[in-house]
Scaffold this motif. Structure first.
Motif, PDB file in Angstrom:
ATOM      1  N   ARG A   9      -5.633 -39.843  -6.040  1.00  0.00           N
ATOM      2  CA  ARG A   9      -4.428 -40.065  -6.832  1.00  0.00           C
ATOM      3  C   ARG A   9      -4.791 -40.532  -8.243  1.00  0.00           C
ATOM      4  N   ARG A  13      -4.076 -38.625 -11.736  1.00  0.00           N
ATOM      5  CA  ARG A  13      -3.368 -39.287 -12.843  1.00  0.00           C
ATOM      6  C   ARG A  13      -4.160 -39.132 -14.140  1.00  0.00           C
ATOM      7  N   ASP A  80       3.271 -39.744  -5.803  1.00  0.00           N
ATOM      8  CA  ASP A  80       2.889 -40.759  -6.794  1.00  0.00           C
ATOM      9  C   ASP A  80       4.000 -40.943  -7.817  1.00  0.00           C
TER      10      ASP A  80
END
Length: 83
Positions: A9, A13, A80
């Motif tokens: 994740r 990002r 997310d």
């Protein structure tokens, strides 16, 4: 496993941030992208028997793996974004 997902994740990002893609990562856009790559993944089984779908050749296996990775990527980004 959570540490691996957290790491992925964070990498996703950073990847999106470096490219200024956040402006395109509204939940609706990510959901549409997820649906699109999931549809491509589904196509790998269309027209094949259950037995054939369980035994893809090397090229098919690679193509399936790439599409499955895209599904995972978009799913992680979607969840997310939604917190």
């Amino acid at each position: 496993m959570n540490a691996d997902l957290d790491s992925l994740r964070e990498r996703l990002r950073a990847f999106a941030l470096e490219r200024d893609w956040g402006q395109f990562h509204a939940p609706k856009n990510l959901a549409c992208a997820l649906a699109g790559v999931a549809a491509v993944l589904r196509e790998h089984g269309q027209g094949r028997s259950e037995e054939q779908s369980r035994a893809p050749d090397a090229a098919q296996r690679e193509a399936i793996a790439l599409e499955a990775a895209d599904v995972l990527m978009y799913l992680i980004q979607l969840t997310d974004t939604l917190g």
